[in-house]
Design an enzyme around this catalytic site. Structure first.
Site, PDB file in Angstrom:
ATOM      1  N   THR A  72       0.836  -1.203   0.000  1.00  0.00           N
ATOM      2  CA  THR A  72       0.000   0.000   0.000  1.00  0.00           C
ATOM      3  C   THR A  72       0.873   1.256   0.000  1.00  0.00           C
ATOM      4  O   THR A  72       0.663   2.170  -0.804  1.00  0.00           O
ATOM      5  CB  THR A  72      -0.955   0.002   1.220  1.00  0.00           C
ATOM      6  N   GLN A 178       0.790  -9.669  -5.515  1.00  0.00           N
ATOM      7  CA  GLN A 178       0.397 -11.084  -5.558  1.00  0.00           C
ATOM      8  C   GLN A 178       1.348 -11.952  -6.380  1.00  0.00           C
ATOM      9  O   GLN A 178       1.306 -13.183  -6.266  1.00  0.00           O
ATOM     10  CB  GLN A 178      -1.026 -11.226  -6.120  1.00  0.00           C
ATOM     11  N   SER A 198       5.271  -6.760  -1.477  1.00  0.00           N
ATOM     12  CA  SER A 198       5.004  -6.824  -0.046  1.00  0.00           C
ATOM     13  C   SER A 198       5.507  -8.139   0.536  1.00  0.00           C
ATOM     14  O   SER A 198       5.260  -9.202  -0.050  1.00  0.00           O
ATOM     15  CB  SER A 198       3.487  -6.723   0.147  1.00  0.00           C
ATOM     16  N   ALA A 199       6.191  -8.082   1.673  1.00  0.00           N
ATOM     17  CA  ALA A 199       6.789  -9.301   2.234  1.00  0.00           C
ATOM     18  C   ALA A 199       5.754 -10.313   2.713  1.00  0.00           C
ATOM     19  O   ALA A 199       5.920 -11.520   2.528  1.00  0.00           O
ATOM     20  CB  ALA A 199       7.716  -8.932   3.398  1.00  0.00           C
ATOM     21  N   CYS A 312     -23.987 -10.298  -4.178  1.00  0.00           N
ATOM     22  CA  CYS A 312     -25.052  -9.285  -4.262  1.00  0.00           C
ATOM     23  C   CYS A 312     -24.540  -7.862  -4.068  1.00  0.00           C
ATOM     24  O   CYS A 312     -23.596  -7.638  -3.330  1.00  0.00           O
ATOM     25  CB  CYS A 312     -26.075  -9.553  -3.190  1.00  0.00           C
TER      26      CYS A 312
END
Ligand SMILES: Cc1ncc(COP(=O)(O)O)c(C=O)c1O
Length: 363
Positions: A72, A178, A198-199, A312
């Site tokens: 992030t 990812q 990211s680790a 939904c």
């Protein structure tokens, strides 16, 4: 009984070898890398080694790596701290992680123009689509390598070379949270200028990541200066160790996970009430995401850790599923996402499939 863990997109278990690498940073090697004495020098050497290990995973050079507190913060820095100017144009896609989409909202509030590209029913975008969106003031394109919900892998190499050929001054940022450590990444071959990882998504510790920023003769991305404070030495050493293990074991891990992934996809989609979300090919090696009808997946949550959500429309609605056109008006539709890791075993997969079968049979 400990539930089986199938939520490796959310986070992964720290590899015991990573823990071993980190331990000395809490005990004998606890120095501040900024200190001008033996303790500082040793800590500084540990950070340097981790920088090399992180760079090696993605084909970068050590000076091109900056440590952050995770993907992030890397993404935010890539989008907010690299380009200067007013009324610039930024491009991304509708299925990006919230970290990117929220930063795009911020860019718009700052007076910049933004384009959010739509995706097809499998979550794909094409290089032609990206090129068609480019404007005279386009400064940066940001795309994820693979989607964390439905596993779609974007054609990053193709997009990188198309962008470079068309308008070489446009920066290309890739969110590899990812894929780092799961799929091969070469920032040169892929023409990537900025990359976030990211680790904790690759068997390292939480709260640490890296931002790659191209910084070589001929092409240099300038990051705005910032005072980072004392380095998170333990986390950085953990990230470095996780990167090194992933680099060495990547092809074995990838094969292991994709075999299990395909086994789960084949078994689950054999049920008439189950369909696959995302593509069959060019799919993140550890990702399974299915849409199920008339089944209550929550009944599995005591035994299996996975991610489940209603398809939904509502406050918890997935922007990714919405973007690929999953119907949002049928309350009996639910999604189930399973994420595998190097530690997932064939026995765990059999157990998962057995429990799913029982779920479909129970009234
Ligand atoms: C694709 C993607 N980008 C970014 C992030 C954010 O990563 P971090 O938890 O390191 O901030 C995640 C984590 O969920 C992710 O899956």
């Amino acid at each position: 009984m400990t539930p089986l863990y199938f939520d490796n997109h959310a986070t992964t278990a720290v590899d015991p070898r990573v823990v071993q690498a980190m331990l000395p940073t809490f005990t004998e090697n606890f120095g501040n890398p900024g200190s001008g004495h033996a303790f500082g020098w040793r800590a500084s050497a540990a950070v340097e080694r981790a920088t090399e290990q992180t760079a090696a995973l993605i084909g970068a050079a050590p000076p091109e790596i900056e440590f952050t507190s995770g993907a992030t913060s890397s993404i935010r820095r890539a989008l907010l701290d690299t380009v200067n100017g007013e009324h610039l144009h930024f491009i991304t896609a509708a299925t990006e992680h919230r970290a990117t989409l929220e930063t795009f909202e911020e860019l718009a509030r700052l007076g910049h123009e933004t384009t959010i590209l739509p995706v097809d029913r499998e979550g794909r975008i094409t290089a032609a689509q990206v090129l068609a969106a480019v404007r005279s003031n386009t400064a940066l394109v940001s795309l994820m390598h693979a989607n964390n919900e439905i596993g779609t892998i974007h054609p990053i190499t193709e997009i990188g070379s198309a962008l470079r050929a068309a308008r070489s001054e446009i920066l290309f940022h890739v969110d590899a949270a990812q894929t780092a450590g799961r799929h091969e990444i070469d920032v040169d071959k892929m023409n990537i200028d900025l990359l976030s990882l990211s680790a904790h998504k690759m068997h390292g510790p939480k709260g640490v990541g890296a931002l790659y920023h191209r910084s070589r003769a001929g092409r240099r991305v300038h990051l705005r200066e910032r005072h980072a404070g004392t380095a998170n030495v333990s986390g950085i050493v953990g990230l470095g160790a996780a990167c090194e293990i992933a680099r060495i074991e990547l092809s074995r891990d990838q094969k292991h996970m994709s075999v299990l992934r395909d086994q789960i996809i084949a078994a689950l989609t054999a049920y008439p009430q189950v369909s696959l979300n995302g593509p069959l090919r060019d799919r993140l090696c550890n990702n399974v995401n299915v849409l199920v009808e008339g089944i209550e997946p929550e009944r599995l949550l005591n035994d299996i850790a996975f991610s489940s959500g209603s398809a939904c429309a509502g406050p918890t609605e997935s922007h990714v599923l919405k973007a690929i056109g999953v119907p949002t008006d049928n309350p009996s539709l639910t999604t189930m996402r399973f994420g595998l890791s190097r530690f997932t075993t064939a026995e765990e997969v059999s157990s998962l499939l057995e429990r799913f079968r029982a779920l479909t049979e129970k009234p």
